[in-house]
Design an enzyme around this catalytic site. Structure first.
Site, PDB file in Angstrom:
ATOM      1  CE  LYS A   1      -1.025  -0.465   4.928  1.00  0.00           C
ATOM      2  NZ  LYS A   1      -2.102  -0.677   5.879  1.00  0.00           N
ATOM      3  NE  ARG A   2       4.470   1.443   4.659  1.00  0.00           N
ATOM      4  CZ  ARG A   2       4.989   0.251   4.849  1.00  0.00           C
ATOM      5  NH1 ARG A   2       6.100  -0.090   4.250  1.00  0.00           N
ATOM      6  NH2 ARG A   2       4.415  -0.604   5.661  1.00  0.00           N
TER       7      ARG A   2
END
Ligand code: GLU
Length: 506
Positions: free
Chosen positions: A260-261
């Protein structure tokens, strides 16, 4: 063959990652292809990781993509409840059965005791080699078990992994995968709070919900050895589902798993819908809010790990259903190529009817306080759609046509304007004002003919007309823009521009 029943079984621990949507899609496609059933099951037995709103997010994401479950919480079905926290008694009854048949045992070791063991030996595993040294119903002297139970001492229930068994998983994507039982630990099945672990609940539910195929992410492959042992322990091996573990989705540069980063780092969506978490780091813009068409997202996801074996890239959901087969899913990780996602969306925008595009784009206009008619906006979208990758770009690509007045780019003006062009500009504006047919084709022909007759170089004037309409040297065809704006607005723009040009210092 029995009717196919597949499930998508996310845990509501936060926003649903785009890889989860791909898993749901592959399950959905297999079900649809064989007139089977696509089930949504919410795996929420880990109370510590439960995030409010996540279940709603999952459901909204599936519905946005058009992957409506046939059975699931809020969708009906005869095998419910479909939320694991509502099935506690079912798991407890099943565990009682495993205890009775000797495939599971009570373990009274406290968290501190187990931690102390782990500190002494970082490789410590609660397994057949050590279980008799630990505090459980196998090692305790007879009578002691009942005492502890009577006193209400907290316990977990563990799977008694059998010695020296070759556990074989037939995976549709990976072929045979072997596990040696002596390498597997005695997994906790029931936690001290009376809740089942993922492993127990997952197997019990897949069995009771008559799941025929388990299609899930590769990260679950290591657990599958335990799962097969559980099916054996329950005596359910005959109806064990077929497994298919999907390849990882890799970062855009292909180095490691997409996280997700990466979305935040690269400014790209990795979640279907926007999500507002507790902090900025936990808040994301979704594909939907980026302006993606869900059909493009599904098309893109479908090809992330699967291919039809042909050159075809654009598939409707119906076509995907026909073409899909689990056997054509690859083993290797699939690179998350955002440019490809954009390309798909561009294709869908190009083939979408103008009225649909206008409807979808309108909300983006609302914040601008502009009052644009449906007819204008539809034509506008039609004119610009081959320049746009996702909806918000409809604004960037042609906002000057929507706004009442353009802002002139001084550089463009100084480069293209010459005072000796005043008569030609005045002439062309008045010629345009006199045109009855204000359609791009006839207008183009008439104006170019007129310029020719007047022996005016078309290049000089057409560029100035473009600057007059858009403020800069950009935009679609000059006469297309005039048709869109209509005679009155076009002439107004041209006159205002000429005034501006005259006053500009060249
Ligand atoms: N609850 C698991 C997850 O969140 C499901 C894994 C499976 O499909 O068995 O992915």
């Amino acid at each position: 063959m029995d009717a196919i029943r597949v499930r998508f079984a996310p845990s509501p621990t936060g926003a649903l990652h785009i890889g989860g949507v791909r898993t749901a899609l592959y399950n959905y496609l297999l079900a649809r292809k064989h007139n089977g059933t696509f089930i949504l099951r919410i795996e929420d037995t880990d109370q510590n990781r439960f995030v409010p709103g996540a279940e709603e997010y999952i459901i909204e994401s599936l519905l946005w993509c058009g992957l409506k479950p046939d059975e699931g919480p809020g969708f009906g079905g005869e095998y419910g409840p479909y939320r694991q926290s509502d099935r506690k008694e079912i798991y407890q009854a099943q565990v009682a059965e495993l205890l009775r048949t000797g495939h599971a045992y009570y373990a009274f070791d406290t968290t501190e005791e187990l931690e102390a063991r782990r500190e002494k030996d970082p490789n410590f595993k609660y397994d057949a080699s050590v279980r008799m040294e630990l505090k459980n119903s196998l090692s305790l002297p007879s009578g002691e078990l009942q005492n502890l139970l009577d006193q209400g001492v907290p316990y977990t229930v563990r799977l008694k992994v059998p010695d020296n068994q070759d556990v074989v998983v037939e995976d549709l994507i990976r072929g045979q995968v072997h596990f040696q039982s002596q390498e597997l630990d005695d997994k906790v099945l029931l936690k001290a709070d009376g809740m089942p672990t993922y492993h127990l609940a997952n197997i019990v539910d897949d069995h009771l919900m008559r799941i025929t195929h388990v299609i899930r992410g590769e990260e679950w492959l290591p657990s599958t050895g335990h799962h097969v042992l559980l099916y054996r322990a329950f005596g359910w091996e005959d109806t064990m589902p077929v497994f298919a573990h999907l390849p990882l989705i890799l970062k855009p540069d292909g180095k490691g798993k997409l996280s997700k980063r990466d979305g935040t780092r690269l400014g790209i969506p990795v979640f279907p819908l926007s999500w507002k978490g507790e902090s900025a780091e936990d808040s994301f813009t979704g594909f939907r809010e980026f302006g993606f068409d869900p059909r493009a997202v599904l098309n893109f996801l479908a090809l992330l790990g699967w291919n039809s074996g042909t050159e075809q890239e654009l598939f409707s959901l119906e076509e995907l259903t026909q073409a899909f087969s689990v056997e054509k899913i690859g083993k290797g990780g699939a690179r998350f190529d955002f440019d490809k996602a954009k390309w798909f969306n561009h294709q869908y925008i190009q083939t979408s009817p103008n009225d649909a595009l206008a409807r979808e784009f309108r909300p983006y206009l609302e914040t601008k306080g502009l009052n644009i008619s449906d007819a204008f906006l539809q034509k506008y979208c039609g004119l610009l759609k081959d320049r746009v990758h996702f909806l918000p770009e409809f604004w960037d690509a042609g906002h000057y046509l929507l706004e009442p007045a353009v802002a002139f780019d001084p550089e463009a003006v100084s480069k293209k304007w010459r005072p000796d062009l005043v008569p030609a500009m005045e002439g062309v504006i008045s010629f345009i004002r006199d045109q009855a047919a204000f359609e791009a084709g006839p207008l183009h022909d008439a104006v170019t003919q007129w310029l020719k007759d007047q022996q005016i170089k078309p290049g000089d004037i057409l560029t100035l007309l473009r600057i007059a309409l858009t403020g800069a040297m950009k935009g679609p065809g000059v006469f297309d823009m005039m048709e869109l704006l209509g005679k009155e607005a076009s002439v107004q723009r041209l006159e205002r521009a000429l005034d501006h040009f005259k006053n500009s210092v060249s």
